[in-house]
Design an enzyme around this catalytic site. Structure first.
Site, PDB file in Angstrom:
ATOM      1  N   HIS A  81     -29.889   1.785  63.826  1.00 23.76           N
ATOM      2  CA  HIS A  81     -30.797   0.854  63.158  1.00 23.76           C
ATOM      3  C   HIS A  81     -32.253   1.224  63.410  1.00 23.76           C
ATOM      4  CE1 HIS A  81     -32.964  -3.156  63.192  1.00 23.76           C
ATOM      5  NE2 HIS A  81     -32.600  -3.014  61.937  1.00 23.76           N
ATOM      6  N   GLU A  84     -33.130   4.063  61.201  1.00 29.23           N
ATOM      7  CA  GLU A  84     -33.303   3.588  59.817  1.00 29.23           C
ATOM      8  C   GLU A  84     -34.735   3.116  59.593  1.00 29.23           C
ATOM      9  OE1 GLU A  84     -33.186  -0.389  57.671  1.00 29.23           O
ATOM     10  OE2 GLU A  84     -31.262  -0.140  58.714  1.00 29.23           O
ATOM     11  N   HIS A  85     -35.281   2.343  60.529  1.00 29.82           N
ATOM     12  CA  HIS A  85     -36.675   1.897  60.418  1.00 29.82           C
ATOM     13  C   HIS A  85     -37.632   3.093  60.390  1.00 29.82           C
ATOM     14  CE1 HIS A  85     -36.841  -2.627  61.294  1.00 29.82           C
ATOM     15  NE2 HIS A  85     -35.564  -2.347  61.122  1.00 29.82           N
ATOM     16  N   GLU A 161     -37.480  -8.612  65.596  1.00 32.23           N
ATOM     17  CA  GLU A 161     -36.405  -8.898  64.652  1.00 32.23           C
ATOM     18  C   GLU A 161     -35.190  -9.454  65.390  1.00 32.23           C
ATOM     19  OE1 GLU A 161     -33.511  -6.452  61.530  1.00 32.23           O
ATOM     20  OE2 GLU A 161     -35.316  -5.501  62.325  1.00 32.23           O
TER      21      GLU A 161
END
Length: 453
Positions: A81, A84-85, A161
């Protein structure tokens, strides 16, 4: 950019593919594919899929990598993840933040998501801008920078987040603890977003190695849906992705689950909770083990927990015990998965009363089996509810991409309506008896801090 639990997308995968097929398919009629997708392959290993949809001059362009949160090294949860950012932070040819800005200037939109089994990036643009986004996506496949000055600020974004979507949401914390308690050894038990202390510890070198190992054309699937032809997409893919150095498919090596022996319970208390939530998870086979069993479990989940006609609704909601019920099966995955039952009791209903009523229902299903009329209704509803999926520009690209990313064949999606229409009550009952084993289950309760479960 987000993390997505594989159940969120994959549990609904066959339904998304079912479209508007009739529930009764004549035995003599030749089955027709849902999307009519065509495939090609580049010399460097990239798999391409084209789904023609010529209602408007637009396209959905997706790149799926066969890597997700379950493929991370131990101690580095959240790395898929995190990467991905960082894929949006630039290459030598595209500056930080410019990827999305360029897409937006062309009137398009883009985003990405991470699951346990894959990571996907997508754009929706006018058909004549397809080569532009293909070139940009190929560029960051090969040339991602991962500048140290971008990594730490993005790490803080991800930690925030996690705070907002997990720590500040009792039900998200409950789901996270359920998965960690259910999977004894498999990395499906790790949160896709990562544990906080491990997110803080992910080094740049590990991110670079992760990208270098997994983000090659041999480990990727290109899916284009819209106003295109296979010939044009293949030609543009050769011009853009074909320039990326060849790579091979990455073999997934994951710890597997031991047998689930013994009933387990989880109770999570939280002062922010006003009404309890119930969940029960059972180990379940994935579609790789048996497509027939997987289809039967998909029908079983709908029959048990989807809408006012479902068995759980009648036993728990109509009797005043529950405010809501649902069931889910996530068999479209790389490794064996789970079958889940969920409910929220009405105010004032004791948790043990709701749980007892559910146990009675499951006991009747296992002892008496399900009825052909119930299965026929479930099949009709599954297909009817998915009738609009074909009108979605992203529907086919997401459904087929997700299936191929977990190594299910294209026919698994294309001929799903034909298979689901052939599911019988006998098959559903057999699947229920094999999976709904209380002695292998995890029962979880999220309750107010002062409550007892």
């Amino acid at each position: 950019m987000t993390e997505i639990d594989r159940r969120t997308l994959l549990a609904g995968l066959p339904a998304a593919a079912a479209l508007a097929a009739a529930p009764a398919i004549a035995a003599t009629a030749a089955p027709k594919p849902v999307y009519g997708a065509e495939t090609f392959r580049l010399a460097n290993g990239l798999t391409g899929v084209v789904i023609p949809m010529r209602r408007a001059p637009v396209v959905a362009h997706m790149v799926w990598y066969r890597v997700g949160g379950a493929d991370e090294p131990p101690g580095l949860s959240g790395m898929a993840h995190f990467l991905e950012h960082l894929m949006f932070k630039g290459t030598p040819n595209i500056g930080p933040g410019q990827f999305s800005r360029r897409v937006a200037r062309e009137g398009g939109r883009d985003n990405a998501f991470t699951g346990h089994d894959y990571t996907a990036y997508f754009q929706q643009v006018a058909a004549d801008r397809l080569e532009l986004v293909m070139g940009m996506e190929a560029d960051r496949m090969a040339n991602i920078l991962l500048d140290p000055k971008d990594i730490e600020p993005e790490r803080q974004v991800i930690l925030e987040e996690r705070l907002q979507i997990v720590e500040n949401n009792p039900r998200s914390r409950f789901r996270e603890r359920l998965a960690a308690s259910f999977y004894l050894n498999h990395p499906y038990g790790r949160p896709i977003i990562g544990w906080e202390h491990e997110i803080r510890a992910i080094p740049r070198e590990a991110l670079l190695d992760f990208h270098r190992r997994h983000y090659g054309p041999g480990n990727a699937i290109l899916v284009v849906q819209g106003d295109v032809t296979t010939e044009r997409v293949a030609r543009l893919a050769e011009r853009t992705y074909g320039a990326v150095p060849a790579s091979t498919r990455v073999e997934r090596r994951r710890p597997q689950e031991p047998p689930h022996d013994g009933e387990r319970r989880l109770i999570l208390r939280d002062a922010r909770v006003r009404e309890p939530s119930f969940a029960r998870l059972y180990p379940a086979p994935h579609a790789h083990a048996s497509v027939e069993t997987s289809d039967a479990l998909e029908v079983l989940s709908h029959l048990l927990g989807s809408g006012p006609a479902s068995l759980m609704w009648k036993a728990l909601v109509d009797t005043g015990l529950a405010a809501s019920v649902s069931a889910a099966y996530g068999g479209d995955s790389v490794d064996p998965s789970e079958f889940g039952l969920y409910a929220s009791p009405r105010p004032g209903v004791a948790p043990e009363k709701l749980e007892g009523a559910l146990d009675d229902l499951i006991g009747r299903v296992l002892q008496e089996g399900v009825l052909e009329a119930e299965v026929a209704r479930a099949v009709r509803e599954i297909i009817a509810q998915s009738a609009f999926a074909r009108d979605s520009l992203m529907g086919g690209a997401r459904t087929i991409g997700a299936a191929l990313a977990v190594d299910l064949p294209l026919d698994y999606v294309e001929y799903w309506p034909t298979r689901i229409a052939q599911v019988t009550a006998e098959r559903v009952t057999e699947a229920a008896r094999a999976v709904l084993r209380r002695d292998a289950s995890l029962t979880g309760w999220l309750v107010p801090a002062e409550a007892r479960a």
